[in-house]
Design an enzyme around this catalytic site. Structure first.
Site, short mmCIF file in Angstrom:
data_model
loop_
_atom_site.label_atom_id
_atom_site.label_comp_id
_atom_site.label_asym_id
_atom_site.label_seq_id
_atom_site.Cartn_x
_atom_site.Cartn_y
_atom_site.Cartn_z
N PRO A 37 11.42 19.36 5.19
CG PRO A 37 9.22 19.23 5.79
CD PRO A 37 9.84 19.29 4.46
CD GLU A 38 15.79 20.85 11.27
OE1 GLU A 38 15.70 20.42 12.35
OE2 GLU A 38 15.73 20.83 9.88
#
Length: 267
Positions: A2-3
DNA sequence: AGAAATACCCGTACGC
DNA sequence: TGCGTACGGGTATTTC
């Protein structure tokens, strides 16, 4: 992966090049660095584990292994470095992980506050943390509503990682000055407009910290050059850059706290 | 239960 | 010069 936005100097300790390596052996040089499990269990469990991913939550580094997560908190003086096998360990190395590529990961921590956890229940450690201040869940609306719901001094509340995860002492002083809020202001007295300003300030201060690679406040807290751009932290008796009033240092919740008495009024 | 105080560290800067 | 002490960072634990 995930960013995840990166919190100040934690960013540089995220070592993506670890992914794919296998841990061949572990040398725990300061036992208390290991929060869980016991040193014996630790070695038994970590040896042979392949590193699948490296990420971050709040100020914790997460090294995702095949059967466990290795969580690392650098606290104040901790740092991670990858060295070739030829380079000798340093004086303040607390944990060494030897890798399959003839390199090793060193957790170096002069002041011995840093901690490492090897667990398959990361949520027990990470679950209580508040929202990421640079994440999408942290909105001005959220901040206003949650400030209203509490009745605490602003500064200790902002430092509380279960409220917001990521602000430390320096960044809290900086963002309160930008938002023109006093550290001793009661959270439930903050207006919507002030909460908007605080929300904006928190994000701005963290982004600036990341951009400058963190701050270096004494020889052991190594980082970037954000210390040259502090507005109030460590500037007691110097003039406020906004109004020229002499910056004061006080103690709030046992922590050194810096304010401009003109810009940051209590009520 | 929630909030505040304390304990944990050590290299440095200070006062005597 | 040498010795003793205060300081500061973040959070788990203890106390209120």
């Amino acid at each position: 992966m995930p960013e995840l936005p990166e919190v100040e100097t934690i960013a540089r300790a995220i070592k993506p090049e670890l992914v794919g390596k296998t841990i061949l052996s572990a040398d725990l040089r300061w036992a208390r660095t290991l929060a869980i499990p016991s040193p014996l269990q630790f070695k038994k469990q970590i040896i042979g584990q392949k590193i699948l991913d490296v990420s971050r939550r709040a100020k914790y580094l997460i090294i995702n292994l095949e059967s466990y997560n290795l969580l690392i908190h650098l606290r104040m003086s901790g740092d991670l470095m990858i060295r070739t096998g030829k380079i000798k360990p340093e004086k303040h190395d607390r944990l060494l992980l030897y890798l399959s590529d003839r390199k090793y990961l060193a957790f170096n921590d002069t002041r011995k506050f840093g901690r490492v956890w090897l667990t398959n229940k990361s949520e027990e450690i990470l679950g209580k943390l508040g929202p990421e201040p640079l994440g999408t869940g942290f909105t001005a609306k959220w901040l206003f509503e949650n400030l209203q719901a509490r009745k605490r001094y602003l500064k200790p509340l902002l430092l509380d990682q279960t409220f917001i995860a990521g602000l430390g002492n320096i960044y809290t002083d900086e963002c309160l000055h930008i938002a023109q809020l006093h550290p001793l202001a009661a959270s439930n007295n903050v207006t919507q407009k002030q909460a908007d300003a605080l929300h904006k300030a928190i994000r701005a201060v963290l982004k600036e910290g990341i951009r400058r690679n963190g701050a270096s406040i004494d020889w052991v807290y190594r980082g970037g050059d954000y210390q040259n751009h502090f507005r109030v932290y460590g500037r007691d008796d110097e003039p406020c850059a906004v109004c020229g009033t002499k910056i004061q240092k006080l103690t709030v919740g046992q922590r050194g706290t810096h304010v401009c008495p003109n810009c940051q009024r209590l009520r």
